[in-house]
Scaffold this motif. Structure first.
Motif: not given
Ligand code: AMP
Ligand code: GLY
Length: 436
Positions: A71, A75, A94, A98, A101
């Motif tokens: 991950e 992220t 990106k 989330r 993240g």
């Protein structure tokens, strides 16, 4: 196709193993890989979070597709950087990442999408957090908002424990930037399940439901780990429930991301669920394959993984392009003595060749390294031994036969993988095996 696989754990070994079976794949490179992956791919010493190094590697090696395992690079925006360079990548952007993240971002999206999940509040204030704890009553769950290597979730049995957990996040800064905000969440009871699904942002195609075993010792006792084993299919999620989850959870999440946040999710979406008396509720989303779930769901995928991943990357997923077999798979993780606490590395591993040729057994390496022609331990979770068979008991017999063939100093593993499924079926080995 030339493929680059980013990462070096058991999950990435399973990805490389499945990709190597694809007739369209000519070459696999892994960065950084491990000793098991090195038998199937060329391993190059570029770290999984070295985004610019990986972009350079994929262009220099003319890779047709890059598959991101962990991950952290997702992220950090690795998929965006690959897209900027015109390189095909399997893994979300990106902004889509989330979902993993930031637990608060995921929670807000779930509320907007009407996805069933535990009630929660997020705050940067200790007093406000405490008032939510009082409102919910113990047990209660305290979570650091950001990525905390799987350690940011604390189940508090009392208000005092909750306060200590809140202080660990907000006051002591134990989770760094991930802990700038804390979530106070309702405690859910039930059985957990993991659903992994391919999505190109519009269509969804899920793999077989699986179940992880997070605690270190038999009977779900001992400290939390990255996962001590898994099996699939997990009978707690039947076909009808899976169809509901695809619609109410996965499709709802992907559609809401697209419509309300303008973000198309391309990659694998992992929903960690609690199956409660009121039905499935989401505990977390992950933006990548699970570890060790991958080691049991990929062996049950009947299809060309490379083509499937490419179709996701290019937004052309055809959910009918693969099927899942009706076999079962079980993975037993062999860990270093002391894991998940401190452990020693460099212990020679014996029996790999014997286990490697057993029928229905696949040995996936996680924390291993080559040393003077031998294979030695190099991490907490060392190996994942997967057994595949027509039924779950067959798969388990095979996995444990593999485990007993392998040894290294201090090795420990659980003897009760799949106990919940076995209990449901009235199997006497549910409480743990005495033959290993
Ligand atoms: P997560 O990283 O959010 O999946 O949390 C790690 C583990 O904590 C999960 O696999 C669950 O066992 C447990 N957990 C997380 N959230 C809750 C909750 N709301 N209620 C009960 N257990 C939870
Ligand atoms: N097995 C849990 C995870 O991959 O997050």
């Amino acid at each position: 196709m030339r493929i680059l696989v980013v990462g070096g754990g058991g999950r990435e070994h399973a990805l490389v193993w499945k990709l190597a079976q694809s007739p369209t794949v000519t070459d696999i490179i892994a960065a950084p890989g491990n000793a098991g992956i090195a038998e199937l791919a060329r391993c190059l010493p570029v770290a999984a979070d070295d985004v610019e190094g990986l972009v350079r590697l994929a262009s220099e090696e003319s890779c047709d597709l890059t598959v991101i395992g962990p991950e952290i690079p997702l992220t950090m925006g690795i998929a965006n950087r690959f897209a900027d360079e015109g390189l095909a990548v399997f893994g979300p952007s990106k902004s889509a990442a989330r979902l993993e993240g930031s637990k608060w971002f995921a929670k807000k999206l779930m509320l907007r999408a009407g996805i069933p999940t535990a009630r929660a509040w997020a705050t940067t204030s200790r007093d406000e957090a405490l008032s939510h704890v009082r409102e919910l009553g113990a047990p209660v769950v305290i979570k650091a908002d950001g990525l905390a290597a799987g350690k940011g979730v604390m189940i508090a049995a009392s208000e005092d424990e909750a306060l200590a957990a809140i202080d660990a996040v907000l006051t002591e800064g134990r989770f760094g930037a991930a802990g700038s905000r804390v979530l106070v969440e309702e405690y859910l009871e039930g059985e957990e399940a993991s659903i992994l699904a391919f999505t190109d942002g519009r269509r969804i195609a899920s793999l077989v439901p699986s179940q992880d075993h997070k605690r270190a010792r038999d009977g779900d006792r001992g400290p939390n780990t990255g996962g001590m084993g898994a099996y699939a299919p997990a009978p707690v999620v039947d076909k009808r429930m899976l169809a509901d989850i695809e619609c109410d959870v996965l499709t709802a999440a992907v559609r809401t991301l697209a419509e309300e946040y303008g973000t198309e999710y391309r990659g694998v979406l992992y929903a960690g669920l609690m199956i409660t008396d009121d039905g499935p509720k989401v505990l977390e989303f992950n933006c990548r394959f699970g570890d060790p779930e991958t080691q049991v769901v990929l062996p049950l995928l009947d299809g060309d993984l490379a083509e499937l991943m490419m179709s996701v990357a290019t937004g052309e997923l055809d959910p009918s392009s693969f099927r899942v077999t009706d076999e079962s798979a079980a993975c037993v993780v062999m860990a270093s003595g002391g894991y998940p606490g401190a452990y020693e590395k460099g212990k020679p591993i014996s029996g790999l060749a014997v286990a490697g040729v057993m029928e229905g057994v696949v040995v996936f390496h996680a924390g291993t390294a080559g040393s003077n022609g031998a294979t030695v331990t190099a991490g907490g979770r060392v190996l994942g031994i997967t057994g595949i068979g027509p039924t779950l008991p067959d798969a388990l017999d095979r996995a444990y036969a593999g485990v007993t063939a392998i040894s290294f100093d201090g090795a420990h593993y659980r003897t009760d993988i799949a106990h919940r499924a076995l209990e449901k079926a009235g199997n006497t080995k549910a409480g743990g095996r005495d033959d290993v």
